[in-house]
Design a protein around this motif. Structure first.
Motif, mmCIF file in Angstrom:
data_model
loop_
_atom_site.group_PDB
_atom_site.id
_atom_site.type_symbol
_atom_site.label_atom_id
_atom_site.label_comp_id
_atom_site.label_asym_id
_atom_site.label_seq_id
_atom_site.Cartn_x
_atom_site.Cartn_y
_atom_site.Cartn_z
ATOM 1 N N TYR A 55 63.825 49.550 4.290
ATOM 2 C CA TYR A 55 63.490 48.120 4.404
ATOM 3 C C TYR A 55 62.795 47.641 3.127
ATOM 4 N N LEU A 56 61.899 48.451 2.617
ATOM 5 C CA LEU A 56 61.177 48.102 1.399
ATOM 6 C C LEU A 56 62.144 47.906 0.232
ATOM 7 N N LYS A 57 63.127 48.784 0.116
ATOM 8 C CA LYS A 57 64.123 48.673 -0.956
ATOM 9 C C LYS A 57 64.916 47.372 -0.850
ATOM 10 N N LEU A 58 65.116 46.908 0.387
ATOM 11 C CA LEU A 58 65.856 45.655 0.612
ATOM 12 C C LEU A 58 64.949 44.429 0.582
ATOM 13 N N LYS A 59 63.671 44.646 0.284
ATOM 14 C CA LYS A 59 62.671 43.568 0.247
ATOM 15 C C LYS A 59 62.471 42.925 1.624
ATOM 16 N N LYS A 60 62.756 43.686 2.681
ATOM 17 C CA LYS A 60 62.450 43.249 4.053
ATOM 18 C C LYS A 60 61.044 43.770 4.348
ATOM 19 N N LEU A 61 60.089 43.058 3.761
ATOM 20 C CA LEU A 61 58.729 43.575 3.668
ATOM 21 C C LEU A 61 58.012 43.648 5.008
ATOM 22 N N TYR A 62 58.241 42.684 5.876
ATOM 23 C CA TYR A 62 57.536 42.702 7.158
ATOM 24 C C TYR A 62 58.100 43.782 8.083
ATOM 25 N N TYR A 93 71.293 51.088 1.736
ATOM 26 C CA TYR A 93 70.080 50.940 2.531
ATOM 27 C C TYR A 93 70.346 50.345 3.909
ATOM 28 N N ASP A 94 71.239 49.359 4.002
ATOM 29 C CA ASP A 94 71.557 48.796 5.318
ATOM 30 C C ASP A 94 72.117 49.868 6.240
ATOM 31 N N SER A 95 73.004 50.674 5.709
ATOM 32 C CA SER A 95 73.606 51.750 6.494
ATOM 33 C C SER A 95 72.560 52.782 6.900
ATOM 34 N N SER A 96 71.665 53.121 5.987
ATOM 35 C CA SER A 96 70.630 54.104 6.322
ATOM 36 C C SER A 96 69.712 53.568 7.417
ATOM 37 N N ILE A 97 69.386 52.290 7.369
ATOM 38 C CA ILE A 97 68.539 51.681 8.407
ATOM 39 C C ILE A 97 69.236 51.759 9.755
ATOM 40 N N GLU A 98 70.509 51.459 9.778
ATOM 41 C CA GLU A 98 71.272 51.507 11.029
ATOM 42 C C GLU A 98 71.281 52.929 11.603
ATOM 43 N N ILE A 99 71.482 53.904 10.754
ATOM 44 C CA ILE A 99 71.530 55.298 11.197
ATOM 45 C C ILE A 99 70.153 55.774 11.660
ATOM 46 N N TYR A 100 69.110 55.475 10.889
ATOM 47 C CA TYR A 100 67.762 55.864 11.295
ATOM 48 C C TYR A 100 67.403 55.218 12.638
ATOM 49 N N SER A 101 67.755 53.955 12.798
ATOM 50 C CA SER A 101 67.441 53.245 14.046
ATOM 51 C C SER A 101 68.143 53.893 15.232
ATOM 52 N N ASP A 104 72.422 57.285 -1.723
ATOM 53 C CA ASP A 104 73.528 56.525 -2.320
ATOM 54 C C ASP A 104 73.234 55.027 -2.404
ATOM 55 N N GLU A 105 71.997 54.651 -2.076
ATOM 56 C CA GLU A 105 71.523 53.267 -2.123
ATOM 57 C C GLU A 105 72.252 52.358 -1.126
ATOM 58 N N ASN A 143 71.816 66.477 17.271
ATOM 59 C CA ASN A 143 72.612 65.310 16.877
ATOM 60 C C ASN A 143 71.752 64.295 16.143
ATOM 61 N N ASN A 144 70.537 64.083 16.612
ATOM 62 C CA ASN A 144 69.650 63.129 15.954
ATOM 63 C C ASN A 144 69.179 63.634 14.599
ATOM 64 N N MET A 145 69.028 64.934 14.454
ATOM 65 C CA MET A 145 68.680 65.480 13.142
ATOM 66 C C MET A 145 69.853 65.313 12.177
ATOM 67 N N GLU A 146 71.078 65.429 12.696
ATOM 68 C CA GLU A 146 72.247 65.149 11.858
ATOM 69 C C GLU A 146 72.242 63.694 11.415
ATOM 70 N N LEU A 147 71.878 62.791 12.338
ATOM 71 C CA LEU A 147 71.773 61.374 11.978
ATOM 72 C C LEU A 147 70.702 61.174 10.910
ATOM 73 N N PHE A 148 69.578 61.862 11.054
ATOM 74 C CA PHE A 148 68.497 61.776 10.075
ATOM 75 C C PHE A 148 69.014 62.160 8.687
ATOM 76 N N HIS A 149 69.728 63.266 8.620
ATOM 77 C CA HIS A 149 70.259 63.716 7.330
ATOM 78 C C HIS A 149 71.323 62.761 6.801
ATOM 79 N N GLU A 150 72.156 62.227 7.687
ATOM 80 C CA GLU A 150 73.170 61.248 7.262
ATOM 81 C C GLU A 150 72.480 59.987 6.729
ATOM 82 N N GLY A 151 71.415 59.549 7.405
ATOM 83 C CA GLY A 151 70.645 58.405 6.912
ATOM 84 C C GLY A 151 70.070 58.674 5.534
ATOM 85 N N ASN A 152 69.592 59.893 5.328
ATOM 86 C CA ASN A 152 69.053 60.259 4.014
ATOM 87 C C ASN A 152 70.140 60.204 2.941
#
Length: 121
Positions: free
Chosen positions: A62-69, A34-42, A31-32, A17-26
Motif C-alpha cells: 500500500y505504501l508503494k502505491l501511496k495508499k497511505l491510510y 503491488y496491486d496483485s500482491s495486495i490482493e494475494i496477501y488479503s 516484480d513491483e 496453501n496460505n503460505m504459498e499465497l504469502f510467497h506468491e504475494g512476495n
C-alpha cells in the motif's frame, strides 16, 4: 480420533496453501506488481488474520502505491499484535512522512530507533 486427524490435516493444508499465497504475494511485490500482491496477501489474511508478516508486507505494498491510510491501518494492526515490531514503527513513520504528518512521523521513527537500540543490546 479419525475426525481429529482429518481436522489436523485440513488445517495443515489450509496453512500450507496460505503460505504459498504469502510467497506468491512476495514474488508479485518483488516484480513491483503491488496491486496483485495486495490482493494475494488479503486472500491469505482471511485464514491467517494475525500473521504479522502478511500484514506488514501488504502495508508496504500500500505504501508503494501511496495508499497511505491503508498502509497506516496495516502498520497499526501489526503493532496491535506486536507493539515492539521495529519495522512496523519505521514504515508507519514513512507513511506519516509521505502524508506530511511530520510530528507523527517523528514519533514513529523515534520509536523504531528506540526498539532498534534495545534489540542491539
Amino acid at each position: 480420533i479419525e475426525e481429529k486427524s482429518k481436522n489436523r490435516s485440513w488445517n495443515y493444508c489450509k496453512r500450507a496453501n496460505n503460505m504459498e499465497l504469502f510467497h506468491e504475494g512476495n514474488l508479485q511485490f518483488i516484480d513491483e506488481n503491488y496491486d496483485s500482491s495486495i490482493e494475494i496477501y488479503s486472500k491469505a489474511l482471511v485464514e491467517l488474520p494475525n500473521f504479522v508478516p502478511l500484514i506488514l508486507n501488504r502495508g508496504t505494498a500500500y505504501l508503494k502505491l501511496k495508499k497511505l491510510y491503508e498502509a497506516l491501518d496495516d502498520f497499526n494492526l501489526c503493532l496491535s499484535i506486536n507493539p515492539n515490531l521495529e519495522r512496523a514503527h519505521f514504515r508507519k513513520g514513512v507513511a506519516y512522512f509521505e502524508s506530511e504528518e511530520f510530528e507523527s512521523a517523528k514519533s514513529s521513527f523515534q520509536k523504531a530507533i528506540e526498539l532498534k537500540c534495545q534489540n542491539e543490546k
